[in-house]
Motif scaffolding. Structure first.
Motif, PDB file in Angstrom:
ATOM      1  N   ILE A 148     110.767 -80.813  33.734  1.00 32.13           N
ATOM      2  CA  ILE A 148     109.323 -80.944  33.869  1.00 32.13           C
ATOM      3  C   ILE A 148     108.763 -81.754  32.693  1.00 32.13           C
ATOM      4  N   SER A 149     107.485 -82.115  32.769  1.00 28.72           N
ATOM      5  CA  SER A 149     106.885 -82.913  31.699  1.00 28.72           C
ATOM      6  C   SER A 149     105.387 -82.664  31.585  1.00 28.72           C
ATOM      7  N   TRP A 150     104.863 -82.788  30.377  1.00 27.64           N
ATOM      8  CA  TRP A 150     103.420 -82.830  30.098  1.00 27.64           C
ATOM      9  C   TRP A 150     102.643 -81.704  30.780  1.00 27.64           C
ATOM     10  N   VAL A 151     103.059 -80.475  30.572  1.00 27.55           N
ATOM     11  CA  VAL A 151     102.450 -79.359  31.320  1.00 27.55           C
ATOM     12  C   VAL A 151     101.092 -78.922  30.763  1.00 27.55           C
ATOM     13  N   PHE A 152     100.250 -78.490  31.670  1.00 25.91           N
ATOM     14  CA  PHE A 152      98.981 -77.857  31.295  1.00 25.91           C
ATOM     15  C   PHE A 152      98.704 -76.709  32.258  1.00 25.91           C
ATOM     16  N   GLY A 153      98.254 -75.580  31.693  1.00 30.99           N
ATOM     17  CA  GLY A 153      97.955 -74.409  32.497  1.00 30.99           C
ATOM     18  C   GLY A 153      96.832 -73.614  31.867  1.00 30.99           C
ATOM     19  N   ASN A 157      97.759 -73.234  24.971  1.00 30.83           N
ATOM     20  CA  ASN A 157      97.187 -74.516  24.556  1.00 30.83           C
ATOM     21  C   ASN A 157      97.879 -75.674  25.248  1.00 30.83           C
ATOM     22  N   ASN A 158      97.136 -76.768  25.434  1.00 31.39           N
ATOM     23  CA  ASN A 158      97.695 -77.956  26.050  1.00 31.39           C
ATOM     24  C   ASN A 158      96.821 -79.168  25.750  1.00 31.39           C
ATOM     25  N   PHE A 159      97.228 -80.320  26.218  1.00 25.63           N
ATOM     26  CA  PHE A 159      96.554 -81.583  25.921  1.00 25.63           C
ATOM     27  C   PHE A 159      95.104 -81.591  26.419  1.00 25.63           C
ATOM     28  N   ILE A 160      94.872 -81.090  27.627  1.00 24.75           N
ATOM     29  CA  ILE A 160      93.508 -81.103  28.178  1.00 24.75           C
ATOM     30  C   ILE A 160      92.580 -80.244  27.328  1.00 24.75           C
ATOM     31  N   LYS A 161      93.018 -79.049  26.977  1.00 24.27           N
ATOM     32  CA  LYS A 161      92.183 -78.173  26.144  1.00 24.27           C
ATOM     33  C   LYS A 161      91.918 -78.814  24.781  1.00 24.27           C
ATOM     34  N   THR A 162      92.929 -79.490  24.233  1.00 19.75           N
ATOM     35  CA  THR A 162      92.756 -80.167  22.943  1.00 19.75           C
ATOM     36  C   THR A 162      91.721 -81.280  23.046  1.00 19.75           C
ATOM     37  N   MET A 163      91.803 -82.092  24.103  1.00 18.82           N
ATOM     38  CA  MET A 163      90.847 -83.192  24.294  1.00 18.82           C
ATOM     39  C   MET A 163      89.415 -82.653  24.446  1.00 18.82           C
ATOM     40  N   LEU A 164      89.253 -81.604  25.213  1.00 18.16           N
ATOM     41  CA  LEU A 164      87.922 -81.024  25.428  1.00 18.16           C
ATOM     42  C   LEU A 164      87.369 -80.439  24.127  1.00 18.16           C
ATOM     43  N   GLU A 221      90.778 -90.027  31.910  1.00 18.71           N
ATOM     44  CA  GLU A 221      90.515 -89.362  33.194  1.00 18.71           C
ATOM     45  C   GLU A 221      89.932 -87.964  32.971  1.00 18.71           C
ATOM     46  N   ILE A 222      90.416 -87.279  31.950  1.00 15.17           N
ATOM     47  CA  ILE A 222      89.868 -85.947  31.623  1.00 15.17           C
ATOM     48  C   ILE A 222      88.379 -86.064  31.314  1.00 15.17           C
ATOM     49  N   PHE A 223      88.025 -87.021  30.449  1.00 12.22           N
ATOM     50  CA  PHE A 223      86.626 -87.185  30.042  1.00 12.22           C
ATOM     51  C   PHE A 223      85.758 -87.664  31.201  1.00 12.22           C
ATOM     52  N   ARG A 224      86.319 -88.532  32.043  1.00 13.14           N
ATOM     53  CA  ARG A 224      85.568 -89.020  33.205  1.00 13.14           C
ATOM     54  C   ARG A 224      85.215 -87.861  34.132  1.00 13.14           C
ATOM     55  N   GLN A 225      86.216 -87.026  34.423  1.00 14.46           N
ATOM     56  CA  GLN A 225      85.978 -85.911  35.339  1.00 14.46           C
ATOM     57  C   GLN A 225      85.085 -84.829  34.722  1.00 14.46           C
ATOM     58  N   ALA A 226      85.143 -84.706  33.395  1.00 10.39           N
ATOM     59  CA  ALA A 226      84.331 -83.693  32.716  1.00 10.39           C
ATOM     60  C   ALA A 226      82.933 -84.218  32.368  1.00 10.39           C
ATOM     61  N   ASN A 227      82.661 -85.466  32.784  1.00 12.13           N
ATOM     62  CA  ASN A 227      81.366 -86.109  32.509  1.00 12.13           C
ATOM     63  C   ASN A 227      81.039 -86.147  31.021  1.00 12.13           C
ATOM     64  N   LEU A 228      82.041 -86.538  30.235  1.00 13.19           N
ATOM     65  CA  LEU A 228      81.858 -86.651  28.787  1.00 13.19           C
ATOM     66  C   LEU A 228      81.977 -88.118  28.365  1.00 13.19           C
ATOM     67  N   SER A 229      81.010 -88.582  27.596  1.00 11.67           N
ATOM     68  CA  SER A 229      81.006 -89.980  27.146  1.00 11.67           C
ATOM     69  C   SER A 229      81.756 -90.099  25.822  1.00 11.67           C
ATOM     70  N   ILE A 230      83.065 -90.162  25.923  1.00  8.16           N
ATOM     71  CA  ILE A 230      83.915 -90.282  24.741  1.00  8.16           C
ATOM     72  C   ILE A 230      84.658 -91.616  24.816  1.00  8.16           C
ATOM     73  N   LYS A 231      84.590 -92.393  23.752  1.00  9.70           N
ATOM     74  CA  LYS A 231      85.329 -93.651  23.720  1.00  9.70           C
ATOM     75  C   LYS A 231      86.779 -93.367  23.327  1.00  9.70           C
ATOM     76  N   LEU A 276      90.182 -78.345  35.761  1.00 10.12           N
ATOM     77  CA  LEU A 276      88.866 -78.292  35.108  1.00 10.12           C
ATOM     78  C   LEU A 276      87.958 -77.274  35.806  1.00 10.12           C
ATOM     79  N   ASN A 277      88.065 -77.199  37.120  1.00  8.52           N
ATOM     80  CA  ASN A 277      87.308 -76.182  37.869  1.00  8.52           C
ATOM     81  C   ASN A 277      87.750 -74.781  37.475  1.00  8.52           C
ATOM     82  N   GLN A 278      89.061 -74.607  37.315  1.00 12.12           N
ATOM     83  CA  GLN A 278      89.597 -73.305  36.910  1.00 12.12           C
ATOM     84  C   GLN A 278      89.102 -72.924  35.512  1.00 12.12           C
TER      85      GLN A 278
END
Length: 284
Positions: A148-153, A157-164, A221-231, A276-278
């Protein structure tokens, strides 16, 4: 069917355990506080008492950078722990599923690695996970190896939570853009693993959500879906040095899944949407 899940307090183990319960299976979860898998006698005694029909071995030493400094501990968990579980599984004739990783490959090239391709790990973590695979092949007949690779649940902790989290205090981020792979939602993966363990279609599989991206593309893609304006500034691996070498190519072919009648996982973008919905529901 009684299924033992090791590492059930981790991201993947948590979802495997709970999805199995939802399916009406008899699930037994064990974590490091319940059982030290590096102690052979303890493992043997535990499995002989529980007597599962199958084991889904999610427990592992996964701190890639830390593995370079704590090599003995990493090997003890990933190799010796796996051997102890496999030997005990042999005694009770239980199916065995070993969760492996994209790190068993060299990370070179641009084409997806096939299940039949010769591994060539460069870091200690990848080397121990490959040794775990070899232990399984030597000791057992009824085994699944799932890379497996690049898991998030939801659990851990995971990449998505870190970015947010970073987005709360920053409006610009530097993210590596020359490492490519497939993000994997543990909820989707858990469903596949439970479906797979019910069959006798043994062998090596690659399992991740469909499609490939870089870490920088993933974060955008995370920021786009979360409606966050991050460069997001895409940077090179060399500009973000780490203790352990990260594979630039973590793309893996999922052809074996299709050939054996398993449904490929949905696209990683779709997985991000549902995740993100979860996360939102958890907050509410």
């Amino acid at each position: 069917m009684k299924i033992l899940v090791t590492g059930y307090t981790g991201q993947l183990g948590y979802d495997v355990f709970h999805y199995g319960l939802q399916q009406g299976l008899q699930m037994v979860g064990v974590g490091s506080k319940d059982l030290d898998i590096t102690r052979r006698e303890d493992v043997s005694q535990y499995l002989n008492e529980v007597k599962p029909n199958a084991i889904i071995h999610c427990a592992a030493f996964t701190a890639v950078d830390k593995a370079e400094d704590e090599k003995d501990i990493c090997r003890s968990v990933n190799v010796d722990g796996t051997r102890n579980l496999a030997e005990a599984a042999q005694d009770i004739n239980a199916k065995f599923m070993y969760i492996s990783t994209d790190y068993v490959f060299s990370g070179e090239g641009q084409t997806p690695f096939k299940e039949t391709e010769e591994p060539g790990p460069v870091g200690h973590y990848g080397k121990t996970k490959l040794e775990g695979e070899e232990v399984l092949k030597q000791l057992l007949n009824n085994w699944f190896i799932v890379r497996i690779s690049w898991v998030f649940g939801i659990n851990g902790n995971n990449f998505i939570k870190t970015m947010l989290r970073l987005a709360e205090t920053r409006d610009e981020l530097n993210v590596v853009g020359d490492q490519f792979g497939s993000p994997t939602y543990t909820f989707d993966l858990a469903k596949l693993l439970i479906d797979m363990i019910k069959t006798d279609n043994y062998g090596i599989y690659h399992a991740s959500n469909d499609g490939f991206c870089s870490w920088a593309e993933f974060s955008k893609e995370i920021f786009r879906q979360a409606n966050l304006s991050i460069k997001v500034n895409s940077i090179s691996t060399e500009e973000y040095p780490t203790r352990a070498v990260r594979p630039k190519n973590s793309r893996m072919s999922k052809q074996k899944l299709i050939e054996n009648g398993f449904s490929p996982l949905p696209s990683w973008q779709d997985a991000v949407t549902r995740y993100l919905n979860q996360l939102t529901q958890e907050v509410e």
